[in-house]
Design an enzyme around this catalytic site. Sequence first.
Site, PDB file in Angstrom:
ATOM      1  N   GLY A 291       9.423  -0.917 -10.078  1.00 38.75           N
ATOM      2  CA  GLY A 291       8.321  -0.591  -9.183  1.00 38.75           C
ATOM      3  C   GLY A 291       8.752   0.590  -8.325  1.00 38.75           C
ATOM      4  O   GLY A 291       8.364   1.746  -8.551  1.00 38.75           O
ATOM      5  N   TYR A 333      11.790  -5.129   7.398  1.00 39.39           N
ATOM      6  CA  TYR A 333      13.148  -5.251   6.847  1.00 39.39           C
ATOM      7  C   TYR A 333      14.165  -4.323   7.515  1.00 39.39           C
ATOM      8  O   TYR A 333      15.276  -4.191   7.022  1.00 39.39           O
ATOM      9  CB  TYR A 333      13.181  -4.866   5.356  1.00 39.39           C
ATOM     10  CG  TYR A 333      12.060  -5.352   4.497  1.00 39.39           C
ATOM     11  CD1 TYR A 333      11.908  -6.716   4.227  1.00 39.39           C
ATOM     12  CD2 TYR A 333      11.176  -4.461   3.894  1.00 39.39           C
ATOM     13  CE1 TYR A 333      10.896  -7.159   3.390  1.00 39.39           C
ATOM     14  CE2 TYR A 333      10.170  -4.900   3.056  1.00 39.39           C
ATOM     15  CZ  TYR A 333      10.030  -6.252   2.809  1.00 39.39           C
ATOM     16  OH  TYR A 333       9.034  -6.690   1.969  1.00 39.39           O
ATOM     17  N   CYS A 360      -0.530  -1.114  19.177  1.00 37.96           N
ATOM     18  CA  CYS A 360      -0.205  -1.838  20.404  1.00 37.96           C
ATOM     19  C   CYS A 360       0.803  -2.924  20.095  1.00 37.96           C
ATOM     20  O   CYS A 360       0.455  -4.107  19.956  1.00 37.96           O
ATOM     21  CB  CYS A 360      -1.465  -2.436  21.005  1.00 37.96           C
ATOM     22  SG  CYS A 360      -2.496  -1.154  21.680  1.00 37.96           S
ATOM     23  N   GLU A 361       2.058  -2.513  19.981  1.00 38.75           N
ATOM     24  CA  GLU A 361       3.111  -3.378  19.482  1.00 38.75           C
ATOM     25  C   GLU A 361       4.412  -2.611  19.705  1.00 38.75           C
ATOM     26  O   GLU A 361       4.585  -1.545  19.128  1.00 38.75           O
ATOM     27  CB  GLU A 361       2.829  -3.571  17.970  1.00 38.75           C
ATOM     28  CG  GLU A 361       3.649  -4.568  17.242  1.00 38.75           C
ATOM     29  CD  GLU A 361       3.270  -6.003  17.560  1.00 38.75           C
ATOM     30  OE1 GLU A 361       2.067  -6.329  17.579  1.00 38.75           O
ATOM     31  OE2 GLU A 361       4.189  -6.781  17.830  1.00 38.75           O
TER      32      GLU A 361
HETATM   33  C1  LIG Z   1       8.768  -6.715  -6.966  1.00 37.95           C
HETATM   34  C2  LIG Z   1       8.950  -7.010  -8.396  1.00 37.95           C
HETATM   35  C3  LIG Z   1       9.345  -6.002  -9.275  1.00 37.95           C
HETATM   36  C4  LIG Z   1       9.645  -4.590  -8.835  1.00 37.95           C
HETATM   37  O1  LIG Z   1      10.726  -4.497  -7.972  1.00 37.95           O
HETATM   38  P1  LIG Z   1      11.213  -3.049  -7.487  1.00 37.95           P
HETATM   39  O2  LIG Z   1      12.325  -3.343  -6.560  1.00 37.95           O
HETATM   40  O3  LIG Z   1      10.074  -2.390  -6.824  1.00 37.95           O
HETATM   41  O4  LIG Z   1      11.638  -2.315  -8.703  1.00 37.95           O
HETATM   42  C5  LIG Z   1       9.437  -6.316 -10.612  1.00 37.95           C
HETATM   43  N1  LIG Z   1       9.167  -7.563 -11.068  1.00 37.95           N
HETATM   44  C6  LIG Z   1       8.789  -8.542 -10.248  1.00 37.95           C
HETATM   45  C7  LIG Z   1       8.495  -9.876 -10.801  1.00 37.95           C
HETATM   46  C8  LIG Z   1       8.673  -8.313  -8.886  1.00 37.95           C
HETATM   47  O5  LIG Z   1       8.299  -9.309  -8.080  1.00 37.95           O
END
Ligand SMILES: *Cc1c(COP(=O)(O)O)cnc(C)c1O
Length: 431
Positions: A291, A333, A360-361
């Site tokens: 991702g 995080y 506002c935080e």
């Molecule tokens: C979040 C997630 C990903 C992607 O993770 P990245 O760190 O963004 O690469 C892939 N598979 C599952 C099941 C996830 O929950």
Amino acid sequence: MLYGSLNIKDGRLFFEGRDLTDLAKKYGTPLYVMSEDKIRENCRSYKSALGSCPCPDSGAVYASKACSFKEIYRIIAEEGLGADVVSTGEIYTAYKAGFPMENAYFQGNNKTDDDIRFAIDHGVGYFVCDNFEEIEALDRIAGEKNIRQKILLRVTPGIDPHTYDEVATGKVDSKFGVAIETGQALEAAKLAISKKNLDLKGFHCHVGSMVFDSDVFIRAAAVMLGFFKDVKDSTGFTATVLDLGGGYGVKYYEGQGEIDIPANIKELSGYVAKKAEELGLPVPALKLEPGRSIVADAGVTLYTVGSVKKITGYKNYVSIDGGMTDNPRYCLYESRYTVMSADKAGEEANLKADLVGRCCESGDIIQPGCMFPKTIGRGDTVAVLTTGAYNYSMASNYNRIGRPAVVMISEGGERIAVKRETLDDLIRLDV
Ligand SMILES: *Cc1c(COP(=O)(O)O)cnc(C)c1O
């Protein structure tokens, strides 16, 4: 310079050949800028690495929760990657973008009956089943619809990728999947195999995010293939897909660890082939679900400075026209980012200040302890780098602030990929 795609010309910061100050003036701020060419380059790097795996069905599946809007699914589809979807919203977006839904993988630890029906009706290729109840429900609904649904089963291999708890999901006590260690994963596999409306293809795990250690996926593969063998020995079922999830890290700041992803995949696929052979198993198709590493470095967020507050003897604040509503990751995080002045990039950065939002935080901090030029002031443009992942997709309307626009740049031009939310958008659902 920190990244290849950034440089400074005439005192201004350029990203992928574009003057960021010009983009901020043209489209307004806050603004997400995303490079289509960079996204494609990242996709191709996965594709070529996984394309040389021994099993030809290997490939990458983009975890679309990292950044989800129609244009992203179109790009991902053109690059030939699959897509992870985790909600009817992501399914609908992908579907409406014309994504080939047979390459969609439906993730998540609580799919309702309605979600399941929606996903089947929209032709989702694979369900990644998380638990016993889902196996039962999916079998029942697939039966009602007269289909045999392909599935993977999500298991937890008990691997801690040495990251923060919030992003570690492969441990035995995770809310996701069923544990191998406790024997529950084998029970779930037996249940899935026994269901006539389910077509179990293989097993899935996701050990966590921001993986930099080169042995994390190899350790996960070792446990997973051991499980493939146990399942085969006790049921006769041979799994053909090994999905190791996502999680390669990306570089957010100077001095952070780095990983050569293609080299790591090469090593991993070699290991999977060797280990499968040792165990007397056919070499499975290797799937990865990146991702962040597909979109993070393709994105930059631009803001306009509203005030510079110098609290004599204490600290300094640079307030911008966005905040935790468009980037909640420091609040969640304490994620680190690299922050730069876009319009005064040539000046020496020697004023230390926290970059804070307009919500506002007090916790509405984009990044503490940034360095800015001494002359920074109202109207200046600030860039936060590497914001392509988990920024737009995690944005909210807190304080009734509209989400920024996303402008997609490429060698061939630029276009708005997501419009800026208007005041009328904000009250659209109010009665
Ligand atoms: C979040 C997630 C990903 C992607 O993770 P990245 O760190 O963004 O690469 C892939 N598979 C599952 C099941 C996830 O929950």
